[in-house]
Design a protein around this motif. Structure first.
Motif, PDB file in Angstrom:
ATOM      1  N   ASN A 443      20.896 -31.194  57.610  1.00  0.00           N
ATOM      2  CA  ASN A 443      19.851 -29.992  56.862  1.00  0.00           C
ATOM      3  C   ASN A 443      20.427 -30.070  55.377  1.00  0.00           C
ATOM      4  OD1 ASN A 443      18.289 -28.633  58.961  1.00  0.00           O
ATOM      5  ND2 ASN A 443      20.034 -28.992  59.879  1.00  0.00           N
ATOM      6  N   GLN A 444      21.213 -31.031  54.835  1.00  0.00           N
ATOM      7  CA  GLN A 444      21.725 -31.246  53.521  1.00  0.00           C
ATOM      8  C   GLN A 444      22.221 -29.785  52.999  1.00  0.00           C
ATOM      9  OE1 GLN A 444      18.116 -32.447  51.613  1.00  0.00           O
ATOM     10  NE2 GLN A 444      18.186 -34.462  52.197  1.00  0.00           N
ATOM     11  N   LEU A 445      22.984 -29.379  53.831  1.00  0.00           N
ATOM     12  CA  LEU A 445      23.790 -28.046  53.306  1.00  0.00           C
ATOM     13  C   LEU A 445      25.222 -28.384  53.041  1.00  0.00           C
ATOM     14  CD1 LEU A 445      22.522 -25.669  56.480  1.00  0.00           C
ATOM     15  CD2 LEU A 445      21.834 -25.756  54.058  1.00  0.00           C
ATOM     16  N   GLU A 446      25.577 -29.459  52.992  1.00  0.00           N
ATOM     17  CA  GLU A 446      27.047 -29.716  52.871  1.00  0.00           C
ATOM     18  C   GLU A 446      27.497 -29.345  51.258  1.00  0.00           C
ATOM     19  OE1 GLU A 446      24.810 -31.772  53.735  1.00  0.00           O
ATOM     20  OE2 GLU A 446      25.102 -34.003  52.764  1.00  0.00           O
ATOM     21  N   GLY A 447      26.524 -29.286  50.520  1.00  0.00           N
ATOM     22  CA  GLY A 447      26.779 -28.974  49.014  1.00  0.00           C
ATOM     23  C   GLY A 447      27.117 -27.459  48.894  1.00  0.00           C
ATOM     24  N   SER A 448      26.733 -26.676  49.785  1.00  0.00           N
ATOM     25  CA  SER A 448      26.884 -25.117  49.802  1.00  0.00           C
ATOM     26  C   SER A 448      28.299 -24.776  50.022  1.00  0.00           C
ATOM     27  CB  SER A 448      26.205 -24.670  51.077  1.00  0.00           C
ATOM     28  OG  SER A 448      24.484 -25.040  51.053  1.00  0.00           O
ATOM     29  N   ILE A 449      28.581 -23.582  49.465  1.00  0.00           N
ATOM     30  CA  ILE A 449      29.953 -23.040  49.888  1.00  0.00           C
ATOM     31  C   ILE A 449      29.933 -22.523  51.470  1.00  0.00           C
ATOM     32  CG2 ILE A 449      31.299 -20.972  49.353  1.00  0.00           C
ATOM     33  CD1 ILE A 449      30.461 -21.090  46.434  1.00  0.00           C
ATOM     34  N   ILE A 450      30.979 -23.207  51.846  1.00  0.00           N
ATOM     35  CA  ILE A 450      30.959 -22.768  53.265  1.00  0.00           C
ATOM     36  C   ILE A 450      32.075 -21.710  53.600  1.00  0.00           C
ATOM     37  CG2 ILE A 450      31.551 -23.868  55.718  1.00  0.00           C
ATOM     38  CD1 ILE A 450      30.358 -26.435  54.721  1.00  0.00           C
ATOM     39  N   VAL A 451      31.858 -20.617  54.294  1.00  0.00           N
ATOM     40  CA  VAL A 451      32.854 -19.773  54.631  1.00  0.00           C
ATOM     41  C   VAL A 451      32.838 -19.856  56.086  1.00  0.00           C
ATOM     42  CG1 VAL A 451      33.194 -17.124  54.829  1.00  0.00           C
ATOM     43  CG2 VAL A 451      31.906 -18.097  53.061  1.00  0.00           C
ATOM     44  N   GLY A 452      34.191 -19.905  56.498  1.00  0.00           N
ATOM     45  CA  GLY A 452      34.550 -20.254  57.884  1.00  0.00           C
ATOM     46  C   GLY A 452      35.574 -18.959  58.502  1.00  0.00           C
ATOM     47  N   THR A 453      35.301 -18.748  59.564  1.00  0.00           N
ATOM     48  CA  THR A 453      36.194 -17.725  60.309  1.00  0.00           C
ATOM     49  C   THR A 453      36.143 -17.889  61.784  1.00  0.00           C
ATOM     50  OG1 THR A 453      36.803 -15.377  60.532  1.00  0.00           O
ATOM     51  CG2 THR A 453      34.580 -15.777  60.134  1.00  0.00           C
ATOM     52  N   GLU A 454      37.055 -17.943  62.436  1.00  0.00           N
ATOM     53  CA  GLU A 454      38.428 -17.679  62.370  1.00  0.00           C
ATOM     54  C   GLU A 454      38.907 -19.176  61.636  1.00  0.00           C
ATOM     55  OE1 GLU A 454      42.575 -16.750  64.808  1.00  0.00           O
ATOM     56  OE2 GLU A 454      40.720 -16.233  65.730  1.00  0.00           O
ATOM     57  N   ASP A 455      39.739 -19.116  60.690  1.00  0.00           N
ATOM     58  CA  ASP A 455      40.338 -20.200  60.061  1.00  0.00           C
ATOM     59  C   ASP A 455      40.902 -21.261  61.106  1.00  0.00           C
ATOM     60  OD1 ASP A 455      42.510 -18.807  60.401  1.00  0.00           O
ATOM     61  OD2 ASP A 455      43.239 -19.080  58.549  1.00  0.00           O
ATOM     62  N   SER A 456      41.727 -20.915  61.868  1.00  0.00           N
ATOM     63  CA  SER A 456      42.131 -21.828  62.775  1.00  0.00           C
ATOM     64  C   SER A 456      41.267 -22.681  63.695  1.00  0.00           C
ATOM     65  CB  SER A 456      43.343 -21.289  63.558  1.00  0.00           C
ATOM     66  OG  SER A 456      42.986 -20.352  64.521  1.00  0.00           O
ATOM     67  N   LEU A 457      40.019 -22.066  64.048  1.00  0.00           N
ATOM     68  CA  LEU A 457      38.949 -22.612  64.863  1.00  0.00           C
ATOM     69  C   LEU A 457      38.211 -23.433  63.859  1.00  0.00           C
ATOM     70  CD1 LEU A 457      38.354 -19.527  67.228  1.00  0.00           C
ATOM     71  CD2 LEU A 457      39.925 -21.581  67.315  1.00  0.00           C
ATOM     72  N   ILE A 458      38.050 -22.969  62.575  1.00  0.00           N
ATOM     73  CA  ILE A 458      36.879 -23.700  61.822  1.00  0.00           C
ATOM     74  C   ILE A 458      37.535 -24.750  61.210  1.00  0.00           C
ATOM     75  CG2 ILE A 458      35.252 -23.458  60.095  1.00  0.00           C
ATOM     76  CD1 ILE A 458      34.571 -22.042  62.706  1.00  0.00           C
ATOM     77  N   SER A 459      38.982 -24.914  61.067  1.00  0.00           N
ATOM     78  CA  SER A 459      39.252 -25.794  60.001  1.00  0.00           C
ATOM     79  C   SER A 459      39.124 -27.279  60.335  1.00  0.00           C
ATOM     80  CB  SER A 459      41.020 -25.659  59.966  1.00  0.00           C
ATOM     81  OG  SER A 459      41.587 -25.738  61.165  1.00  0.00           O
ATOM     82  N   PRO A 460      38.823 -27.645  61.539  1.00  0.00           N
ATOM     83  CA  PRO A 460      38.520 -29.114  61.708  1.00  0.00           C
ATOM     84  C   PRO A 460      37.210 -29.574  60.826  1.00  0.00           C
ATOM     85  CG  PRO A 460      39.284 -28.056  63.839  1.00  0.00           C
ATOM     86  CD  PRO A 460      39.204 -27.068  62.728  1.00  0.00           C
ATOM     87  N   LEU A 461      36.310 -28.388  60.710  1.00  0.00           N
ATOM     88  CA  LEU A 461      35.149 -28.794  59.955  1.00  0.00           C
ATOM     89  C   LEU A 461      35.406 -29.329  58.505  1.00  0.00           C
ATOM     90  CD1 LEU A 461      32.025 -28.470  60.158  1.00  0.00           C
ATOM     91  CD2 LEU A 461      32.420 -26.334  59.033  1.00  0.00           C
ATOM     92  N   SER A 462      36.587 -29.052  58.163  1.00  0.00           N
ATOM     93  CA  SER A 462      36.885 -29.487  56.632  1.00  0.00           C
ATOM     94  C   SER A 462      37.299 -30.984  56.795  1.00  0.00           C
ATOM     95  CB  SER A 462      38.248 -28.828  56.197  1.00  0.00           C
ATOM     96  OG  SER A 462      38.616 -29.415  55.020  1.00  0.00           O
ATOM     97  N   ALA A 463      37.631 -31.560  57.910  1.00  0.00           N
ATOM     98  CA  ALA A 463      37.762 -33.039  58.006  1.00  0.00           C
ATOM     99  C   ALA A 463      36.589 -33.637  58.279  1.00  0.00           C
ATOM    100  CB  ALA A 463      38.820 -33.306  59.233  1.00  0.00           C
ATOM    101  N   TRP A 464      35.576 -33.121  58.947  1.00  0.00           N
ATOM    102  CA  TRP A 464      34.220 -33.943  59.124  1.00  0.00           C
ATOM    103  C   TRP A 464      33.606 -33.681  57.942  1.00  0.00           C
ATOM    104  CZ3 TRP A 464      34.710 -37.005  62.735  1.00  0.00           C
ATOM    105  CH2 TRP A 464      35.272 -36.622  64.063  1.00  0.00           C
ATOM    106  N   LEU A 465      33.644 -32.852  57.030  1.00  0.00           N
ATOM    107  CA  LEU A 465      32.926 -32.764  55.856  1.00  0.00           C
ATOM    108  C   LEU A 465      33.467 -33.080  54.639  1.00  0.00           C
ATOM    109  CD1 LEU A 465      31.157 -29.265  56.421  1.00  0.00           C
ATOM    110  CD2 LEU A 465      30.171 -31.296  56.851  1.00  0.00           C
ATOM    111  N   ASP A 466      34.972 -33.283  54.662  1.00  0.00           N
ATOM    112  CA  ASP A 466      35.827 -33.836  53.640  1.00  0.00           C
ATOM    113  C   ASP A 466      35.714 -32.816  52.396  1.00  0.00           C
ATOM    114  OD1 ASP A 466      37.629 -35.326  52.355  1.00  0.00           O
ATOM    115  OD2 ASP A 466      36.078 -36.952  51.716  1.00  0.00           O
ATOM    116  N   LYS A 467      35.761 -31.327  52.498  1.00  0.00           N
ATOM    117  CA  LYS A 467      35.482 -30.505  51.818  1.00  0.00           C
ATOM    118  C   LYS A 467      36.340 -29.184  52.043  1.00  0.00           C
ATOM    119  CE  LYS A 467      32.179 -28.227  50.743  1.00  0.00           C
ATOM    120  NZ  LYS A 467      30.754 -27.754  50.400  1.00  0.00           N
ATOM    121  N   GLU A 468      36.897 -28.581  50.942  1.00  0.00           N
ATOM    122  CA  GLU A 468      37.378 -27.279  51.410  1.00  0.00           C
ATOM    123  C   GLU A 468      36.639 -26.195  51.782  1.00  0.00           C
ATOM    124  OE1 GLU A 468      39.439 -26.023  47.757  1.00  0.00           O
ATOM    125  OE2 GLU A 468      41.335 -26.919  48.354  1.00  0.00           O
TER     126      GLU A 468
END
Length: 553
Positions: A443-468
């Protein structure tokens, strides 16, 4: 025409069978890795290695992980080549195949046992399909067994294998320690050990080998202690602190309040004390929401109850003790193997009790310790290290044949458990976060600012998207979770109004689109920050996870 000796023909047939066995394992592991969605513990290691700018920074980032650095150093080298986490799975593939190859070609077990072991729960799935550091530790310990069983030992090579094992995990360190003690005993007192004094041929390597191992052991211990996970984050530390805060407690009161605080801290006693049962008999509970890591007995709430008490843990405890006593009796004819088995088992139990690590991947080292002890036991029997008549007990009636039968039964159960959980992982997603990342990309949303919570459960998303990702728990952008005691306290108490307040602040500071990814469905989200739910990923996986994606309008 000279015919080949019959023994060579038999060896060739064995080799063909072994190659077929390894090829089958390669195919299964390859298919398993392709269909396995990596979860947070796997990708956490990748993120730490990826986001470390130097080796020294990598060691600094490992301060609160509780793991030595060898696996992370391998990942660090891989992340210099690519940021695609699939590379970690490729590296783990070769390590898992190496473990099975060493076991098949060099262990003293029969063909049935080798076949069952290859497709048993831990080699096939927990230490095969799931990409963690543990398989690397098993590889090094198996390497030691092979070198140890040679006619002429090289103490330096043996020590190097054990030294590297110390750099993988606390469990491989514990097992290596008891193997090193036996090696030291045999080196210093070969006659008392019933060995040929010339067995270790290169004497100059003995001192060098033990110096190398001592340095490796101390290095591994220092890395684990520096993490302070056992005392500053572990439940034992909570219990100690609560006890010390009492005003002038007497001795009985100290012990009473200590154990009361320890139990109240949430330690899963059942999984710790039933570690042998869970490790030897890892058949999952098909009725659990998250089947991975469960046991059909200890996690069965429908088991016979005594009043309000579930009797399943008591039954599992009985079988754990029975299995431990059984193998203690079996190994009692070989005191060195007995020392490794009893000492290693109790040490792993002690660490699990202190550091609150009762997961099946941790308990699995109890099974691997059993395999190593059976390996060495077979070696002693086959190579004339049988005990003398004076050492043999007239009470103990177990023989190597009975040991083989009992081990084979356990391997059959492991074989069933391995294929069951493996097949489920093929047809069900292990983690939904890879699907979350795919949705964001599609959906071409990887350029958006992504807010994730809870951090320990969402952190793998950073690996797949290669962004903070912005984590409200730390009020900042980040990738992997930093498990300091302070950050852990922040993680546990943040509420929805605070999350919404931080999102509002971000909206005022940027014109970029904002999406919120949560591990729990928000309540009254539209009233808080004008959020719209655009996707949800309900828990349908082996590892119970669910995620919700909200668009900030």
């Amino acid at each position: 025409m000279r015919l080949k000796p019959r023994s060579k023909i038999v060896l060739s047939n064995y080799s063909l069978y072994y190659l077929l066995l390894i090829t089958t394992y390669i195919v299964l592991i390859g298919v398993g890795l392709i269909n396995h969605e990596m979860w947070r513990d796997e990708l956490e290691a990748w993120l730490i290695a990826r986001d470390s700018n130097s080796i020294s920074e990598l060691f600094s980032n490992l301060t609160f992980t509780g793991h030595p650095a060898l696996w992370y150093l391998i990942l660090y080298l891989l992340t210099r080549i690519t940021h695609n986490p699939v590379a970690m799975q490729a590296a783990h593939f070769f390590i898992a195949v190496a473990v099975i190859s060493l076991f098949v070609f060099s262990s003293p077990f029969n063909n049935l046992q080798k076949t069952l072991f290859c497709f048993s729960y831990f080699p096939l799935y927990e230490y095969g399909v799931i990409s963690r550091s543990y398989s690397l530790g098993i590889l090094l310990l198996f390497t030691f067994c092979i070198l140890y069983c040679r006619k002429n030992q090289n103490c330096l090579y043996l020590s190097l294998a054990l030294t590297l094992a110390c750099q993988v995990s606390i469990y491989s360190l514990i097992i290596s320690f008891f193997l090193a003690l036996i090696l030291l005993f045999e080196t210093l007192y070969p006659q008392k050990a019933g060995l040929d004094s010339q067995r270790i041929t290169i004497k100059s390597n003995v001192i060098a080998g033990f110096i190398v191992y001592l340095l490796g052991l101390l290095t591994g211990i220092m890395q684990i202690i520096s993490a302070r996970t056992a005392l500053t984050q572990g439940e034992l530390g909570v219990a100690i602190n609560n006890t010390l805060q009492q005003e002038n407690p007497n001795t009985l009161g100290i012990f009473h309040n200590f154990f009361k605080s320890y139990i109240a801290s949430g330690l899963e006693f059942e999984k710790v004390i039933n570690g042998i049962w869970r490790s030897y008999i890892p058949v999952p509970n098909a009725m659990s929401k998250s089947i991975w890591g469960t046991n059909f007995l200890t996690d069965n709430q429908q088991f016979y109850r005594i009043g309000s008490i579930n009797s399943a843990p008591l039954v599992a405890l009985f079988f754990s003790l029975a299995l431990f006593i059984l193998f203690t009796i079996i190994f009692s004819k070989q005191l060195r193997v007995l020392f490794i088995y009893v000492g290693g088992t109790l040490a792993i139990y002690a660490f699990g009790f202190i550091a609150k690590v009762p997961a099946l991947r941790h308990n699995g080292h109890l099974f691997m310790l059993l395999i190593i002890c059976c390996w060495l036991s077979c070696y002693y029997w086959q190579f004339n290290f049988q005990p003398t008549q004076q050492v043999q007990s007239q009470i103990v009636k177990f023989t190597p044949a009975k040991q083989k039968i009992i081990l084979t039964i356990i391997l059959f159960i492991q074989f069933y458990a391995g294929l069951k959980i493996y097949s489920l992982d093929i047809v069900k997603p292990f983690s939904n976060l890879k699907s979350v990342a795919s949705f964001i990309k599609q959906n071409q949303l990887e350029g958006s600012i992504i807010v994730g919570t809870e951090d320990s459960l969402i952190s793998p998303l950073s690996a797949w998207l290669d962004k903070e990702i912005y984590y409200p728990e730390i009020n900042d952008f980040g990738t992997y979770t930093v498990w300091t005691p302070q950050s852990k306290r922040r993680n546990s108490n943040i509420d929805q109004p605070e999350i919404m307040s931080q999102i509002q602040q971000i909206r005022q500071e940027t014109t970029q689109n904002i999406i919120l990814v949560t591990s729990n469905r928000l309540l009254s989200a539209t009233d808080a920050a004008d959020l719209r739910l655009i996707a949800s990923f309900e828990a349908q996986s082996l590892n119970y996870e669910e995620y919700f994606i909200y668009l900030v309008n």
